[in-house]
Write a protein that holds these residues in place. Structure first.
Motif, PDB file in Angstrom:
ATOM      1  N   PRO A 278       0.922  -1.185  -0.126  1.00 33.45           N
ATOM      2  CA  PRO A 278      -0.008   0.076  -0.005  1.00 33.45           C
ATOM      3  C   PRO A 278       0.810   1.133  -0.105  1.00 33.45           C
ATOM      4  O   PRO A 278       2.092   1.313   0.301  1.00 33.45           O
ATOM      5  N   LEU A 284      -7.421   2.402   4.262  1.00 33.76           N
ATOM      6  CA  LEU A 284      -8.022   1.162   3.802  1.00 33.76           C
ATOM      7  C   LEU A 284      -9.260   0.915   4.858  1.00 33.76           C
ATOM      8  O   LEU A 284      -9.247   1.495   5.876  1.00 33.76           O
ATOM      9  N   LEU A 294      -3.329  -7.055   5.660  1.00 36.11           N
ATOM     10  CA  LEU A 294      -2.355  -6.064   4.790  1.00 36.11           C
ATOM     11  C   LEU A 294      -1.106  -6.853   4.232  1.00 36.11           C
ATOM     12  O   LEU A 294      -0.375  -7.280   5.243  1.00 36.11           O
ATOM     13  N   LEU A 365      -6.434   2.395   8.679  1.00 31.35           N
ATOM     14  CA  LEU A 365      -7.506   1.446   8.717  1.00 31.35           C
ATOM     15  C   LEU A 365      -8.905   1.928   9.310  1.00 31.35           C
ATOM     16  O   LEU A 365      -8.804   2.376  10.365  1.00 31.35           O
TER      17      LEU A 365
END
Length: 756
Positions: A278, A284, A294, A365
């Motif tokens: 990422p 996310l 992840l 997140l």
């Protein structure tokens, strides 16, 4: 500070650590909630970085009895050094408190000790947060604080530090300003870019550990009004740094500057993240009760990656794998609990070697309920834009009128089965993310609410769409074109393409088809070529900086001939034809390299510039002295890219027998004359086999000859006549001077005898 407006929530760590093992800490807040009795419920998470034992976090306290209760969770270690040397660790705990509103403001600050031994000799540190409990007029909710953290141990070689981008995410989309905290001096030669929240240097920094105390403050990007429980209100002007911030969060971290290393290239000794990782700053989404994973991958060609250092939430697991090719990957797994709903969880990670570590990457997140609509989307990527089609059947009840792209000015359309959108890589809020070996263009489809809506019954939609490109690709794999078509991507120009075509005439309208390659030409035949730039950006112009010929498809071949160099035309047969700003049409007489070479490739170096910019490379034009060229203007022009056309294959023309006989006779005479008085032959004038070419040559940058053979009977006769006349004149002149010298000698001799 305005009375009755802001409640300041300040926390201070009470315990004092006796060992020099503190590396830093961070605080992040859950969205605050207002209870029915007018009090507020606030939950905050605290991560502490250290060297030996990170689980001995002390309790936090609110000031002056504002907090009616403090419910502290157990502190758990979330990551540690796996080498057994106990070099670093990190822990996380959280506290929930109830805040009364009968207090207007308070201030409390307590010192802790002790920072790890550092260059600046700092020992004490503080933890600090301020929270505004006003309800925002734009979201009708309480303000959310900036989210940030770091890994426990940051390291960088002294000669390789180029900047440290910090995580500065705001759940409300506010502008976040990062600055050095009050009464905290920045280490020598370190500065903070307050807008991008990037730590930078202004000169060489000292080797050793440096400690940093930063304050993150958020301000709304548009004018808002804050309404408080006591009925008062306050106005906040958009992005006004002089207005009181909506929230303040202090970030403490340390970084060790290591001795210099021989090579700072990313991926050499310092690991570089690969495309599956990422990007820094990504948001996310994780769902309550469902496992979230992840994945990150890094590579170092001349060092072994032994671990990934991670700053994450409690109960996040880490699985590390490496291979023999210098690559390593990590999979992080975490299952959010119901108490994590709507939490913004910061996660940072670095790839570790014994010598150094990679850049730090951080993501957020966002924990949501399963009701978040993802939908089925198909994305089509072209060189300059992407299009998306969403299946309506996968998102029942979704209203296209309440969907938008990242830029709210860009809307979507629909038909009976799909919701459709099209956007260029430079519009509609499309972001460019550098993922090491790939560049990715990312946008989002989001649902939105109207400003005057009190309640909504529409489902939340958040769908990410993206296109991924290698940094340099041949688009033949996409569009089945010959390999002279290219696409490049740069952060300031997005994705742009070039085509390099051969045309059949000077109108530059009829292209030589791909099936006709290699293009057969005769010597001295005119070749028509054109370069086109493809870009969605308006007001750009194409500049051809150089064009050179090589006998093969290697543009770095030492055997080469310059047609254009530094924007200056060097070949006398090259003519440029008028065209628009994004095209370059030219013609040149065909030629071949001296020796046993029958093919020629043309490679041109091209640049795209912002039209009308007087400081761009395009505006400079021909620069005879490259040292006087101006430095490339960032965001005003692309870097130089090479594109190649060819091959051109030369076919022999049939020559009449009479012409061949004349040529053979001429070559014999020439060889005889050369044998009488041979000219010096330099290595640059030699052809294959050591024979000196008799054809006329043109010296290029490398001194190599290019054969341009005249094969007409008229040229041969003219050359023979001139050569014969020259020989006759030379013989007459020699005879004349010999007779004159003899007469002079006789006269001199007679004169001397008379005197005697």
């Amino acid at each position: 500070m305005e009375a009755g407006v802001v409640v300041l929530l300040l926390f201070s760590l009470l315990g004092i650590t006796s060992t020099l093992s503190f590396y830093g800490d961070s605080i992040s807040f859950m969205p605050p909630k207002q209870n029915g009795d007018g009090t507020f419920k606030v939950t905050f998470y605290h991560r502490q970085n250290g060297r030996i034992n990170c689980e001995d976090q002390s309790s936090f306290k609110c000031e002056s009895g504002v907090c009616t209760s403090l419910d502290e969770s157990s502190v758990l270690q979330t990551d540690q050094d796996n080498t057994g040397q106990r070099r670093w660790c990190q822990s996380e705990g959280h506290t929930t408190t109830t805040i009364r509103t009968n207090k207007t403001s308070f201030s409390l600050m307590d010192s802790g000790c002790c920072w790890a031994s550092n260059v600046d000799g700092k020992t004490n540190w503080t933890a600090h947060a301020e929270l505004d409990l006003g309800r925002r007029s734009d979201s009708h909710a309480l303000n959310g604080c900036p989210v940030t953290t770091t890994v426990s141990s940051l390291r960088s070689p002294q000669n390789c530090f180029s900047g440290l981008p910090l995580l500065a995410y705001d759940p409300d989309g506010d502008h976040v300003r990062c600055r050095f905290a009050a009464k905290s001096t920045a280490p020598a030669n370190f500065t903070m870019d307050e807008t991008t929240c990037t730590l930078k240097t202004t000169g060489q920094v000292g080797i050793g550990v440096h400690v940093f105390e930063l304050m993150l403050e958020d301000s709304s990007r548009k004018n808002i009004t804050l309404t408080y429980a006591d009925g008062t209100s306050a106005f906040r002007e958009a992005s006004n740094i002089n207005s009181p911030p909506l929230c303040k969060v202090k970030l403490l971290f340390s970084m060790e500057i290591l001795p210099p290393i021989p090579n700072c290239e990313a991926g050499h000794v310092q690991p570089v993240f690969l495309s599956r990782t990422p990007s820094h700053g990504d948001v996310l989404h994780a769902t309550v009760g469902q496992s979230f994973q992840l994945y990150a991958q890094a590579q170092a060609h001349h060092a072994s990656i032994n671990d990934f250092q991670v700053s994450g939430p409690q109960n996040m697991s880490k699985v590390f794998k490496d291979d023999k090719f210098g690559k390593a990957d990590v999979t992080l797994s975490w299952t959010p609990q119901p108490s994590d709903l709507y939490r913004s969880v910061p996660v940072c990670f670095t790839a570790e070697t014994n010598q150094s570590q990679s850049d730090m990457r951080c993501v957020v997140l966002m924990v949501t309920q399963a009701a978040l609509i993802q939908g089925k989307a198909s994305v089509t990527c072209s060189p300059n834009k992407m299009t998306v089609a969403l299946e309506k059947a996968s998102m029942p009840g979704i209203d296209v009128n309440f969907l938008q792209l990242s830029d709210s000015l860009c809307s979507l359309t629909s038909n009976s089965t799909h919701i459709l959108g099209s956007m260029s890589f430079s519009t509609c809020g499309t972001k460019l993310e550098d993922k090491g070996d790939f560049l990715v263009f990312v946008n989002e489809i989001n649902s939105f609410e109207l400003a005057n809506e009190i309640i909504v019954r529409r489902k939340t939609v958040k769908i990410e769409i993206s296109c991924k490109f290698p940094k340099t690709i041949s688009i033949s794999s996409y569009y089945n074109l010959q390999n002279s078509d290219y696409v490049f991507t740069e952060s300031s120009f997005g994705s742009f393409g070039y085509t390099f075509e051969v045309y059949t005439n000077s109108n530059f309208t009829s292209k030589v088809p791909a099936t006709a390659y290699p293009v057969e030409v005769s010597l001295l035949e005119k070749i028509y070529m054109g370069i086109r730039a493809e870009s969605d950006l308006p007001n750009v112009s194409l500049f051809v900086e150089s064009c050179k010929a090589t006998p093969d498809d290697n543009p770095n071949n030492t055997l080469s001939y310059d047609l254009i160099k530094n924007g200056c035309i060097l070949d006398e047969t090259l003519q440029v034809h008028p065209s628009n700003l994004t095209a370059f049409n030219f013609e040149v007489q065909s030629f071949k390299f001296s020796g046993n070479y029958n093919e020629v490739y043309i490679t041109c170096s091209v640049i795209l510039c912002e039209s009308g910019n007087a400081f761009s490379r395009c505006a400079q034009g021909c620069v005879a002295q490259p040292a006087r060229r101006r430095k490339r203007s960032l965001h005003k022009e692309t870097v130089s890219h090479s594109i190649t056309q060819g091959p051109f294959r030369f076919v022999e023309q049939e020559v009449p027998n009479a012409v061949m006989e004349d040529n053979n006779s001429l070559m014999k005479k020439s060889d005889t004359a050369a044998a009488v008085n041979p000219p010096p032959v330099s290595p640059d004038s030699k052809s294959s086999g050591g024979r000196r070419d008799l054809a006329p040559t043109v010296s290029s940058g490398g001194g190599w000859g290019i054969e341009q053979i005249l094969n007409t009977n008229i040229s041969t006769v003219v050359f023979g006549c001139i050569f014969s006349v020259a020989l006759v004149l030379m013989a007459v002149l020699v005879r004349y001077f010999m007779r004159k010298r003899k007469a002079d000698d006789q006269k001199s001799l007679l004169g001397s005898g008379w005197e005697n």
